[in-house]
Write an enzyme that holds these catalytic residues in place. Structure first.
Site, PDB file in Angstrom:
ATOM      1  N   ASN A 176      40.285  83.220  62.181  1.00 56.33           N
ATOM      2  CA  ASN A 176      39.449  82.495  61.660  1.00 56.33           C
ATOM      3  C   ASN A 176      38.134  83.111  63.084  1.00 56.33           C
ATOM      4  OD1 ASN A 176      39.287  80.573  64.065  1.00 56.33           O
ATOM      5  ND2 ASN A 176      41.134  80.661  63.702  1.00 56.33           N
ATOM      6  N   ASP A 198      46.911  76.816  61.632  1.00 57.56           N
ATOM      7  CA  ASP A 198      47.937  75.590  61.529  1.00 57.56           C
ATOM      8  C   ASP A 198      49.388  76.349  60.511  1.00 57.56           C
ATOM      9  OD1 ASP A 198      46.558  73.686  61.986  1.00 57.56           O
ATOM     10  OD2 ASP A 198      45.811  73.439  61.013  1.00 57.56           O
ATOM     11  N   LYS A 204      53.271  98.128  56.273  1.00 52.72           N
ATOM     12  CA  LYS A 204      52.110  98.057  55.570  1.00 52.72           C
ATOM     13  C   LYS A 204      52.077  97.351  54.327  1.00 52.72           C
ATOM     14  CE  LYS A 204      47.316  99.899  54.594  1.00 52.72           C
ATOM     15  NZ  LYS A 204      46.785 101.109  53.954  1.00 52.72           N
ATOM     16  N   PRO A 227      53.598  75.905  65.356  1.00 48.87           N
ATOM     17  CA  PRO A 227      53.432  74.497  66.035  1.00 48.87           C
ATOM     18  C   PRO A 227      52.752  74.115  66.573  1.00 48.87           C
ATOM     19  CG  PRO A 227      53.788  76.722  67.458  1.00 48.87           C
ATOM     20  CD  PRO A 227      53.914  76.699  65.925  1.00 48.87           C
ATOM     21  N   ASP A 228      52.388  72.510  66.678  1.00 53.29           N
ATOM     22  CA  ASP A 228      50.963  72.061  67.476  1.00 53.29           C
ATOM     23  C   ASP A 228      51.073  71.929  68.533  1.00 53.29           C
ATOM     24  OD1 ASP A 228      48.789  70.677  67.611  1.00 53.29           O
ATOM     25  OD2 ASP A 228      49.430  69.675  65.516  1.00 53.29           O
ATOM     26  N   LYS A 246      42.119  62.337  63.940  1.00 57.83           N
ATOM     27  CA  LYS A 246      42.994  63.197  64.921  1.00 57.83           C
ATOM     28  C   LYS A 246      43.636  62.447  65.897  1.00 57.83           C
ATOM     29  CE  LYS A 246      42.204  67.362  63.469  1.00 57.83           C
ATOM     30  NZ  LYS A 246      41.241  68.644  62.225  1.00 57.83           N
ATOM     31  N   LYS A 248      47.540  62.716  66.886  1.00 54.42           N
ATOM     32  CA  LYS A 248      48.311  64.422  67.822  1.00 54.42           C
ATOM     33  C   LYS A 248      48.866  63.694  68.992  1.00 54.42           C
ATOM     34  CE  LYS A 248      46.541  67.916  65.482  1.00 54.42           C
ATOM     35  NZ  LYS A 248      46.528  69.118  65.213  1.00 54.42           N
TER      36      LYS A 248
HETATM   37  O1  PMT Z   1      35.069  79.351  70.044  1.00 60.30           O
HETATM   38  P1  PMT Z   1      33.846  78.960  69.000  1.00 60.30           P
HETATM   39  O2  PMT Z   1      33.726  80.483  68.430  1.00 60.30           O
HETATM   40  O3  PMT Z   1      33.094  78.772  70.544  1.00 60.30           O
HETATM   41  O4  PMT Z   1      33.823  77.908  68.166  1.00 60.30           O
HETATM   42  C1  PMT Z   1      34.133  76.190  68.585  1.00 60.30           C
HETATM   43  C2  PMT Z   1      35.099  75.791  68.182  1.00 60.30           C
HETATM   44  C3  PMT Z   1      35.095  75.481  66.829  1.00 60.30           C
HETATM   45  C4  PMT Z   1      36.494  77.384  67.732  1.00 60.30           C
HETATM   46  C5  PMT Z   1      35.902  74.722  68.824  1.00 60.30           C
HETATM   47  O5  PMT Z   1      34.592  74.023  69.116  1.00 60.30           O
HETATM   48  C6  PMT Z   1      36.804  73.576  67.969  1.00 60.30           C
HETATM   49  O6  PMT Z   1      36.201  72.917  67.364  1.00 60.30           O
HETATM   50  N1  PMT Z   1      38.188  73.430  68.272  1.00 60.30           N
HETATM   51  C7  PMT Z   1      39.505  73.182  67.664  1.00 60.30           C
HETATM   52  C8  PMT Z   1      39.302  74.224  66.563  1.00 60.30           C
HETATM   53  C9  PMT Z   1      39.947  73.450  65.604  1.00 60.30           C
HETATM   54  O7  PMT Z   1      41.611  74.361  65.275  1.00 60.30           O
HETATM   55  O8  PMT Z   1      40.233  72.045  64.937  1.00 60.30           O
HETATM   56  P2  PMT Z   1      41.565  71.928  64.184  1.00 60.30           P
HETATM   57  O9  PMT Z   1      40.849  70.039  63.995  1.00 60.30           O
HETATM   58  O10 PMT Z   1      42.362  72.276  63.702  1.00 60.30           O
HETATM   59  O11 PMT Z   1      43.040  70.868  64.833  1.00 60.30           O
HETATM   60  C10 PMT Z   1      42.796  70.277  66.162  1.00 60.30           C
HETATM   61  C11 PMT Z   1      43.050  70.037  67.288  1.00 60.30           C
HETATM   62  O12 PMT Z   1      44.127  70.490  67.538  1.00 60.30           O
HETATM   63  C12 PMT Z   1      42.388  71.483  68.154  1.00 60.30           C
HETATM   64  O13 PMT Z   1      42.079  71.058  69.695  1.00 60.30           O
HETATM   65  C13 PMT Z   1      43.323  72.989  68.304  1.00 60.30           C
HETATM   66  O14 PMT Z   1      43.261  72.910  69.420  1.00 60.30           O
HETATM   67  C14 PMT Z   1      44.498  72.300  68.104  1.00 60.30           C
HETATM   68  N2  PMT Z   1      45.744  72.732  67.265  1.00 60.30           N
HETATM   69  C15 PMT Z   1      46.154  72.790  66.134  1.00 60.30           C
HETATM   70  C16 PMT Z   1      46.707  73.784  65.372  1.00 60.30           C
HETATM   71  C17 PMT Z   1      47.858  74.151  65.614  1.00 60.30           C
HETATM   72  N3  PMT Z   1      48.752  74.481  65.052  1.00 60.30           N
HETATM   73  N4  PMT Z   1      48.387  73.446  67.094  1.00 60.30           N
HETATM   74  C18 PMT Z   1      46.970  73.019  68.218  1.00 60.30           C
HETATM   75  O15 PMT Z   1      46.994  73.412  69.221  1.00 60.30           O
END
Ligand code: PMT
Length: 404
Positions: free
Chosen positions: A209, A277, A287, A304-305, A338, A342
Protein backbone atom coordinates in the site's frame (compact mmCIF):
# COMPACT_ATOMS: atom_id res chain seq x y z
CA UNK A 1 25.06 4.86 22.41
CA UNK A 2 23.41 7.96 23.89
CA UNK A 3 22.73 10.75 21.40
CA UNK A 4 24.78 13.93 22.03
CA UNK A 5 22.67 16.74 23.54
CA UNK A 6 21.42 19.11 20.82
CA UNK A 7 21.78 22.77 21.70
CA UNK A 8 20.41 25.60 19.60
CA UNK A 9 22.26 28.82 20.44
CA UNK A 10 20.77 32.19 19.49
CA UNK A 11 23.31 35.00 19.47
CA UNK A 12 21.82 38.49 19.51
CA UNK A 13 23.47 41.88 19.14
CA UNK A 14 25.17 42.48 22.48
CA UNK A 15 28.86 43.22 22.92
CA UNK A 16 29.01 40.02 25.01
CA UNK A 17 28.49 38.03 21.82
CA UNK A 18 32.25 37.40 21.76
CA UNK A 19 31.77 35.25 24.91
CA UNK A 20 29.31 33.06 23.00
CA UNK A 21 32.22 31.77 20.96
CA UNK A 22 33.80 30.50 24.19
CA UNK A 23 30.41 29.05 25.16
CA UNK A 24 30.27 27.10 21.89
CA UNK A 25 33.81 25.80 22.43
CA UNK A 26 33.00 24.60 25.96
CA UNK A 27 29.78 22.91 24.86
CA UNK A 28 31.56 21.12 22.01
CA UNK A 29 34.24 19.95 24.46
CA UNK A 30 31.45 18.35 26.48
CA UNK A 31 30.25 16.44 23.41
CA UNK A 32 27.21 18.61 22.63
CA UNK A 33 26.01 19.35 19.11
CA UNK A 34 25.60 23.11 18.76
CA UNK A 35 23.60 24.74 15.99
CA UNK A 36 23.46 28.55 15.98
CA UNK A 37 21.20 31.33 14.84
CA UNK A 38 22.83 34.71 14.45
CA UNK A 39 20.46 37.68 14.50
CA UNK A 40 21.15 40.76 12.39
CA UNK A 41 22.49 42.55 15.50
CA UNK A 42 24.49 39.48 16.47
CA UNK A 43 26.25 39.49 13.11
CA UNK A 44 27.51 43.03 13.87
CA UNK A 45 29.36 41.55 16.84
CA UNK A 46 30.63 38.15 15.67
CA UNK A 47 30.91 36.70 12.20
CA UNK A 48 28.93 33.67 11.01
CA UNK A 49 32.29 32.21 9.96
CA UNK A 50 33.72 32.20 13.50
CA UNK A 51 30.54 30.61 14.88
CA UNK A 52 30.50 28.02 12.09
CA UNK A 53 34.19 27.22 12.57
CA UNK A 54 33.81 26.70 16.33
CA UNK A 55 30.53 24.80 16.16
CA UNK A 56 31.36 22.76 13.07
CA UNK A 57 27.80 23.48 11.88
CA UNK A 58 26.14 25.82 9.43
CA UNK A 59 24.97 29.09 11.02
CA UNK A 60 21.36 30.12 10.32
CA UNK A 61 20.48 33.79 9.83
CA UNK A 62 17.46 34.37 7.64
CA UNK A 63 13.84 33.30 8.05
CA UNK A 64 13.11 33.63 4.37
CA UNK A 65 16.28 32.06 3.01
CA UNK A 66 15.43 29.44 0.44
CA UNK A 67 18.69 27.58 0.96
CA UNK A 68 18.31 27.50 4.75
CA UNK A 69 14.65 26.47 4.53
CA UNK A 70 15.35 23.65 2.11
CA UNK A 71 18.29 22.33 4.14
CA UNK A 72 16.71 22.73 7.59
CA UNK A 73 13.29 24.36 7.85
CA UNK A 74 12.80 26.74 10.79
CA UNK A 75 10.29 24.36 12.36
CA UNK A 76 12.80 21.52 12.30
CA UNK A 77 15.46 23.82 13.70
CA UNK A 78 13.05 24.56 16.56
CA UNK A 79 12.16 20.93 17.07
CA UNK A 80 15.60 19.33 16.79
CA UNK A 81 16.92 20.91 19.97
CA UNK A 82 17.00 19.60 23.52
CA UNK A 83 17.50 23.13 24.81
CA UNK A 84 17.45 26.57 23.18
CA UNK A 85 19.92 29.09 24.64
CA UNK A 86 19.80 32.83 23.97
CA UNK A 87 23.24 34.26 24.81
CA UNK A 88 23.63 37.14 24.87
CA UNK A 89 20.02 38.33 25.04
CA UNK A 90 19.75 42.11 24.59
CA UNK A 91 17.01 44.23 26.20
CA UNK A 92 15.42 44.64 22.79
CA UNK A 93 15.42 40.90 22.15
CA UNK A 94 13.87 40.20 25.59
CA UNK A 95 11.11 42.70 24.77
CA UNK A 96 10.43 41.00 21.45
CA UNK A 97 10.36 37.58 23.09
CA UNK A 98 8.00 38.82 25.80
CA UNK A 99 5.53 40.17 23.24
CA UNK A 100 5.68 36.95 21.20
CA UNK A 101 6.95 38.58 18.02
CA UNK A 102 7.97 36.28 15.18
CA UNK A 103 9.50 38.70 12.70
CA UNK A 104 12.86 37.00 12.21
CA UNK A 105 14.32 33.51 12.36
CA UNK A 106 15.31 33.66 16.05
CA UNK A 107 11.93 34.86 17.38
CA UNK A 108 10.02 32.49 15.08
CA UNK A 109 12.03 29.51 16.29
CA UNK A 110 11.45 30.55 19.91
CA UNK A 111 7.68 30.49 19.33
CA UNK A 112 7.85 27.16 17.54
CA UNK A 113 10.06 25.24 19.93
CA UNK A 114 8.80 22.91 22.64
CA UNK A 115 12.30 22.60 24.12
CA UNK A 116 13.23 24.41 27.33
CA UNK A 117 14.58 27.91 26.69
CA UNK A 118 17.45 29.40 28.69
CA UNK A 119 18.27 33.10 28.42
CA UNK A 120 21.51 34.89 29.39
CA UNK A 121 20.78 38.64 29.31
CA UNK A 122 23.51 41.20 28.71
CA UNK A 123 22.96 44.96 28.74
CA UNK A 124 23.74 48.26 30.38
CA UNK A 125 22.98 48.42 34.13
CA UNK A 126 20.21 51.03 33.69
CA UNK A 127 18.59 49.01 30.91
CA UNK A 128 18.59 45.89 33.10
CA UNK A 129 17.03 47.86 35.97
CA UNK A 130 14.44 49.63 33.78
CA UNK A 131 10.82 48.80 34.69
CA UNK A 132 10.13 47.76 31.09
CA UNK A 133 12.93 45.18 31.20
CA UNK A 134 11.84 44.01 34.68
CA UNK A 135 8.31 43.58 33.29
CA UNK A 136 9.57 41.62 30.27
CA UNK A 137 11.75 39.37 32.41
CA UNK A 138 8.85 38.67 34.79
CA UNK A 139 6.56 37.87 31.85
CA UNK A 140 9.12 35.52 30.33
CA UNK A 141 9.75 33.79 33.66
CA UNK A 142 6.01 33.22 34.04
CA UNK A 143 6.00 31.75 30.51
CA UNK A 144 8.49 29.15 31.76
CA UNK A 145 11.64 30.73 30.30
CA UNK A 146 14.71 30.10 32.46
CA UNK A 147 17.34 32.76 33.11
CA UNK A 148 21.04 32.77 33.88
CA UNK A 149 21.06 36.20 35.47
CA UNK A 150 23.73 38.73 34.51
CA UNK A 151 26.64 39.33 36.83
CA UNK A 152 27.85 42.62 38.32
CA UNK A 153 31.03 44.39 37.36
CA UNK A 154 32.51 46.78 34.84
CA UNK A 155 30.36 46.97 31.75
CA UNK A 156 31.52 47.68 28.22
CA UNK A 157 29.67 51.02 28.36
CA UNK A 158 31.94 52.19 31.21
CA UNK A 159 29.31 51.87 33.94
CA UNK A 160 29.35 49.39 36.79
CA UNK A 161 26.64 47.09 38.17
CA UNK A 162 24.48 44.17 37.10
CA UNK A 163 24.12 43.67 33.36
CA UNK A 164 27.23 41.76 32.36
CA UNK A 165 26.42 38.44 30.70
CA UNK A 166 27.03 35.43 32.93
CA UNK A 167 30.33 33.68 32.31
CA UNK A 168 30.24 30.87 29.71
CA UNK A 169 31.17 28.31 32.38
CA UNK A 170 28.07 29.33 34.40
CA UNK A 171 25.86 29.17 31.30
CA UNK A 172 27.23 25.68 30.61
CA UNK A 173 26.29 24.73 34.20
CA UNK A 174 22.75 26.06 33.71
CA UNK A 175 22.42 24.15 30.43
CA UNK A 176 23.57 20.96 32.13
CA UNK A 177 20.99 21.46 34.89
CA UNK A 178 18.23 21.86 32.28
CA UNK A 179 19.39 18.79 30.36
CA UNK A 180 19.58 16.71 33.54
CA UNK A 181 15.90 17.30 34.32
CA UNK A 182 13.85 14.20 33.56
CA UNK A 183 11.75 14.43 30.41
CA UNK A 184 7.99 13.71 30.62
CA UNK A 185 8.35 10.21 29.16
CA UNK A 186 11.54 9.36 31.02
CA UNK A 187 11.45 5.67 32.04
CA UNK A 188 8.57 4.98 29.66
CA UNK A 189 8.88 2.22 27.06
CA UNK A 190 7.01 2.75 23.79
CA UNK A 191 6.29 0.55 20.81
CA UNK A 192 5.43 2.26 17.51
CA UNK A 193 4.50 0.58 14.24
CA UNK A 194 4.96 2.46 10.99
CA UNK A 195 4.90 2.12 7.21
CA UNK A 196 3.20 -0.45 5.02
CA UNK A 197 3.50 -4.21 5.01
CA UNK A 198 4.35 -6.08 1.82
CA UNK A 199 2.62 -9.42 1.40
CA UNK A 200 4.44 -11.67 -1.09
CA UNK A 201 2.74 -13.20 -4.12
CA UNK A 202 5.77 -14.91 -5.63
CA UNK A 203 9.54 -14.29 -5.40
CA UNK A 204 9.27 -10.91 -7.14
CA UNK A 205 5.74 -9.60 -6.55
CA UNK A 206 3.82 -8.44 -3.50
CA UNK A 207 0.63 -6.73 -2.40
CA UNK A 208 1.44 -3.45 -0.67
CA UNK A 209 0.00 0.00 0.00
CA UNK A 210 0.99 3.66 -0.27
CA UNK A 211 2.05 4.27 3.36
CA UNK A 212 5.38 6.10 3.44
CA UNK A 213 6.07 5.72 7.15
CA UNK A 214 6.16 9.53 7.61
CA UNK A 215 3.44 9.61 10.26
CA UNK A 216 4.65 6.59 12.24
CA UNK A 217 8.30 7.66 12.14
CA UNK A 218 7.34 11.17 13.29
CA UNK A 219 5.48 9.67 16.27
CA UNK A 220 8.46 7.51 17.20
CA UNK A 221 10.71 10.59 17.05
CA UNK A 222 8.29 12.73 19.10
CA UNK A 223 8.06 10.09 21.85
CA UNK A 224 11.87 9.65 21.87
CA UNK A 225 12.33 13.43 22.17
CA UNK A 226 10.24 13.30 25.31
CA UNK A 227 12.52 10.71 26.81
CA UNK A 228 10.69 7.46 25.93
CA UNK A 229 12.68 4.36 25.10
CA UNK A 230 11.15 3.66 21.71
CA UNK A 231 11.06 0.48 19.67
CA UNK A 232 10.04 1.33 16.12
CA UNK A 233 8.81 -1.61 14.07
CA UNK A 234 8.57 -0.50 10.48
CA UNK A 235 7.53 -1.97 7.18
CA UNK A 236 9.49 -1.00 4.04
CA UNK A 237 9.97 2.78 4.10
CA UNK A 238 12.31 5.28 2.48
CA UNK A 239 12.05 7.57 5.52
CA UNK A 240 15.34 8.20 7.36
CA UNK A 241 15.16 6.25 10.62
CA UNK A 242 14.53 8.51 13.65
CA UNK A 243 16.87 8.31 16.66
CA UNK A 244 15.11 5.54 18.60
CA UNK A 245 16.45 2.90 20.98
CA UNK A 246 15.53 -0.02 18.72
CA UNK A 247 14.62 -0.11 15.05
CA UNK A 248 13.24 -3.33 13.60
CA UNK A 249 12.60 -3.52 9.88
CA UNK A 250 10.04 -6.04 8.67
CA UNK A 251 8.15 -6.79 5.47
CA UNK A 252 5.02 -8.73 6.27
CA UNK A 253 2.25 -8.43 8.85
CA UNK A 254 3.34 -11.71 10.42
CA UNK A 255 6.88 -10.36 10.83
CA UNK A 256 5.51 -7.12 12.25
CA UNK A 257 3.46 -9.04 14.82
CA UNK A 258 6.48 -11.12 15.84
CA UNK A 259 8.64 -7.99 16.23
CA UNK A 260 5.92 -6.27 18.31
CA UNK A 261 5.61 -9.28 20.59
CA UNK A 262 9.34 -9.27 21.05
CA UNK A 263 9.29 -5.58 22.02
CA UNK A 264 6.80 -6.19 24.85
CA UNK A 265 6.40 -5.33 27.66
CA UNK A 266 6.00 -1.64 26.92
CA UNK A 267 3.98 1.12 28.57
CA UNK A 268 2.61 2.51 25.32
CA UNK A 269 1.85 1.08 21.90
CA UNK A 270 1.03 3.33 18.94
CA UNK A 271 0.02 1.43 15.79
CA UNK A 272 0.36 3.80 12.85
CA UNK A 273 1.37 1.12 10.35
CA UNK A 274 -0.86 0.39 7.37
CA UNK A 275 -0.91 -3.36 7.88
CA UNK A 276 -2.30 -5.46 5.05
CA UNK A 277 -5.54 -7.08 6.17
CA UNK A 278 -5.05 -10.03 3.86
CA UNK A 279 -2.21 -12.09 2.48
CA UNK A 280 -1.96 -14.62 -0.34
CA UNK A 281 -2.78 -18.08 0.96
CA UNK A 282 -0.31 -20.02 -1.15
CA UNK A 283 2.76 -17.92 -2.02
CA UNK A 284 4.36 -19.28 -5.18
CA UNK A 285 7.99 -20.30 -5.02
CA UNK A 286 8.47 -19.73 -8.76
CA UNK A 287 7.88 -16.46 -10.60
CA UNK A 288 4.62 -16.68 -12.48
CA UNK A 289 5.02 -15.90 -16.16
CA UNK A 290 2.59 -14.71 -18.86
CA UNK A 291 3.27 -17.97 -20.70
CA UNK A 292 1.97 -20.01 -17.75
CA UNK A 293 -1.65 -19.45 -18.71
CA UNK A 294 -4.49 -16.97 -18.03
CA UNK A 295 -4.08 -14.12 -15.48
CA UNK A 296 -3.82 -15.63 -12.00
CA UNK A 297 -6.48 -15.50 -9.30
CA UNK A 298 -5.30 -15.40 -5.73
CA UNK A 299 -6.97 -16.92 -2.73
CA UNK A 300 -6.43 -14.62 0.23
CA UNK A 301 -6.54 -15.22 3.96
CA UNK A 302 -6.65 -12.88 6.92
CA UNK A 303 -3.52 -11.46 8.47
CA UNK A 304 -3.28 -11.22 12.24
CA UNK A 305 -4.66 -7.97 13.66
CA UNK A 306 -1.64 -6.61 15.53
CA UNK A 307 -3.46 -3.70 17.15
CA UNK A 308 -6.29 -5.91 18.40
CA UNK A 309 -3.85 -8.46 19.75
CA UNK A 310 -1.91 -5.79 21.66
CA UNK A 311 -5.09 -4.18 23.00
CA UNK A 312 -6.69 -7.46 24.02
CA UNK A 313 -3.58 -9.13 25.47
CA UNK A 314 -4.49 -11.00 28.63
CA UNK A 315 -1.02 -10.43 30.07
CA UNK A 316 1.46 -7.63 29.45
CA UNK A 317 -1.01 -5.24 27.80
CA UNK A 318 0.58 -1.79 27.36
CA UNK A 319 -1.01 0.79 29.69
CA UNK A 320 -2.08 2.88 26.70
CA UNK A 321 -2.80 1.38 23.28
CA UNK A 322 -3.35 3.88 20.47
CA UNK A 323 -4.53 2.77 17.05
CA UNK A 324 -4.92 4.67 13.80
CA UNK A 325 -7.94 4.40 11.54
CA UNK A 326 -7.60 5.07 7.83
CA UNK A 327 -11.18 5.77 6.79
CA UNK A 328 -13.28 7.11 3.96
CA UNK A 329 -16.88 8.31 4.29
CA UNK A 330 -18.09 8.83 7.82
CA UNK A 331 -14.60 8.93 9.29
CA UNK A 332 -15.41 9.59 12.95
CA UNK A 333 -18.28 7.10 13.30
CA UNK A 334 -16.37 4.39 11.53
CA UNK A 335 -13.28 5.04 13.65
CA UNK A 336 -15.35 5.01 16.86
CA UNK A 337 -16.69 1.59 15.94
CA UNK A 338 -13.17 0.42 15.06
CA UNK A 339 -11.87 1.54 18.46
CA UNK A 340 -14.55 -0.46 20.22
CA UNK A 341 -14.09 -3.50 18.02
CA UNK A 342 -10.33 -3.60 18.48
CA UNK A 343 -10.52 -2.45 22.13
CA UNK A 344 -7.71 0.05 21.94
CA UNK A 345 -7.82 3.04 24.32
CA UNK A 346 -7.60 5.77 21.69
CA UNK A 347 -7.83 5.81 17.94
CA UNK A 348 -6.51 8.53 15.64
CA UNK A 349 -8.75 8.73 12.60
CA UNK A 350 -7.64 10.19 9.28
CA UNK A 351 -9.54 10.59 6.05
CA UNK A 352 -7.78 8.68 3.26
CA UNK A 353 -10.37 9.25 0.54
CA UNK A 354 -9.17 10.04 -3.00
CA UNK A 355 -8.60 13.80 -2.70
CA UNK A 356 -6.66 13.60 0.58
CA UNK A 357 -2.90 13.28 0.34
CA UNK A 358 -2.57 11.55 3.71
CA UNK A 359 -0.84 8.47 2.36
CA UNK A 360 2.66 9.65 1.52
CA UNK A 361 1.94 13.37 2.08
CA UNK A 362 3.46 15.68 4.69
CA UNK A 363 0.24 16.87 6.36
CA UNK A 364 -2.70 15.25 8.07
CA UNK A 365 -6.07 16.22 9.49
CA UNK A 366 -6.89 13.84 12.32
CA UNK A 367 -9.61 13.19 14.89
CA UNK A 368 -8.48 11.91 18.28
CA UNK A 369 -11.12 9.50 19.54
CA UNK A 370 -11.10 8.44 23.17
CA UNK A 371 -13.85 6.57 25.07
CA UNK A 372 -15.24 9.97 26.16
CA UNK A 373 -14.84 12.28 23.18
CA UNK A 374 -13.85 12.86 19.59
CA UNK A 375 -11.83 15.97 18.91
CA UNK A 376 -10.87 17.27 15.50
CA UNK A 377 -7.42 18.79 15.11
CA UNK A 378 -6.70 21.33 12.38
CA UNK A 379 -4.68 20.32 9.33
CA UNK A 380 -1.13 20.01 10.65
CA UNK A 381 2.18 18.70 9.41
CA UNK A 382 2.71 15.05 10.34
CA UNK A 383 5.47 16.19 12.70
CA UNK A 384 2.99 18.49 14.47
CA UNK A 385 0.40 15.71 14.71
CA UNK A 386 3.11 13.54 16.25
CA UNK A 387 4.10 16.23 18.75
CA UNK A 388 0.51 16.84 19.84
CA UNK A 389 -0.13 13.14 20.20
CA UNK A 390 3.06 12.64 22.20
CA UNK A 391 2.03 15.52 24.50
CA UNK A 392 -1.38 13.92 25.04
CA UNK A 393 0.22 10.56 25.73
CA UNK A 394 2.59 12.14 28.28
CA UNK A 395 -0.37 13.89 29.98
CA UNK A 396 -2.38 10.65 30.04
CA UNK A 397 0.44 8.67 31.57
CA UNK A 398 0.85 11.30 34.26
CA UNK A 399 -2.79 10.79 35.31
CA UNK A 400 -3.92 7.96 37.56
CA UNK A 401 -5.03 4.95 35.42
CA UNK A 402 -8.75 5.28 36.29
CA UNK A 403 -8.83 8.92 35.17
CA UNK A 404 -7.64 8.05 31.63
O1 PMT B 1 2.71 6.34 6.35
P1 PMT B 1 2.14 7.65 5.87
O2 PMT B 1 2.30 7.84 4.38
O3 PMT B 1 2.66 8.81 6.68
O4 PMT B 1 0.56 7.59 6.08
C1 PMT B 1 0.04 7.55 7.37
C2 PMT B 1 -1.11 6.57 7.50
C3 PMT B 1 -2.26 7.01 6.61
C4 PMT B 1 -0.66 5.15 7.10
C5 PMT B 1 -1.53 6.56 9.01
O5 PMT B 1 -1.90 7.85 9.39
C6 PMT B 1 -2.67 5.58 9.28
O6 PMT B 1 -3.83 5.89 9.13
N1 PMT B 1 -2.31 4.36 9.69
C7 PMT B 1 -3.25 3.24 9.84
C8 PMT B 1 -3.54 2.65 8.49
C9 PMT B 1 -4.47 1.46 8.58
O7 PMT B 1 -4.07 0.37 8.25
O8 PMT B 1 -5.65 1.72 9.06
P2 PMT B 1 -6.81 0.61 9.31
O9 PMT B 1 -8.02 1.42 9.57
O10 PMT B 1 -6.82 -0.36 8.18
O11 PMT B 1 -6.33 -0.15 10.60
C10 PMT B 1 -6.73 0.24 11.90
C11 PMT B 1 -5.64 -0.01 12.90
O12 PMT B 1 -5.39 -1.40 13.00
C12 PMT B 1 -4.32 0.64 12.59
O13 PMT B 1 -3.76 1.07 13.81
C13 PMT B 1 -3.48 -0.48 12.00
O14 PMT B 1 -2.08 -0.31 12.28
C14 PMT B 1 -4.02 -1.68 12.76
N2 PMT B 1 -3.97 -2.94 12.02
C15 PMT B 1 -4.70 -3.12 10.87
C16 PMT B 1 -4.69 -4.35 10.25
C17 PMT B 1 -3.92 -5.40 10.81
N3 PMT B 1 -3.88 -6.58 10.22
N4 PMT B 1 -3.21 -5.19 11.92
C18 PMT B 1 -3.21 -4.00 12.53
O15 PMT B 1 -2.56 -3.81 13.55
Amino acid sequence: MAEPPRILLIVTGGIAAYKSLDLVRRLRERGARVRSILTRGGSEMVTPLSLAALSGEKVYQELFSLTDESEMGHIRLARDADVVVVAPATADFLARMATGLADDLATTVLLATTAPVLVAPAMNVQMWAHPATRRNVARLRSDGIRFVDPGSGDLACGEEGPGRMAEPIDIVGAIETVLAQPKPLHNVRALVTSGPTFEPIDPVRYFGNRSSGKQGHAIAAALARRGAEVTLVTGPSAQPPPPVATLTEVETAEEMLAACRQALPTDIAVCAAAVADWKVKAVRTQKLSRCDGPPPRYEMEENPDILAQLAQAAAGRPRLVVGFAAETGDVVDRARAKRERKQCDWIVANDVSGASDVFGGDANTVHLITPEAAETWPRLSKDEVADRLAERIADALAEPADAR
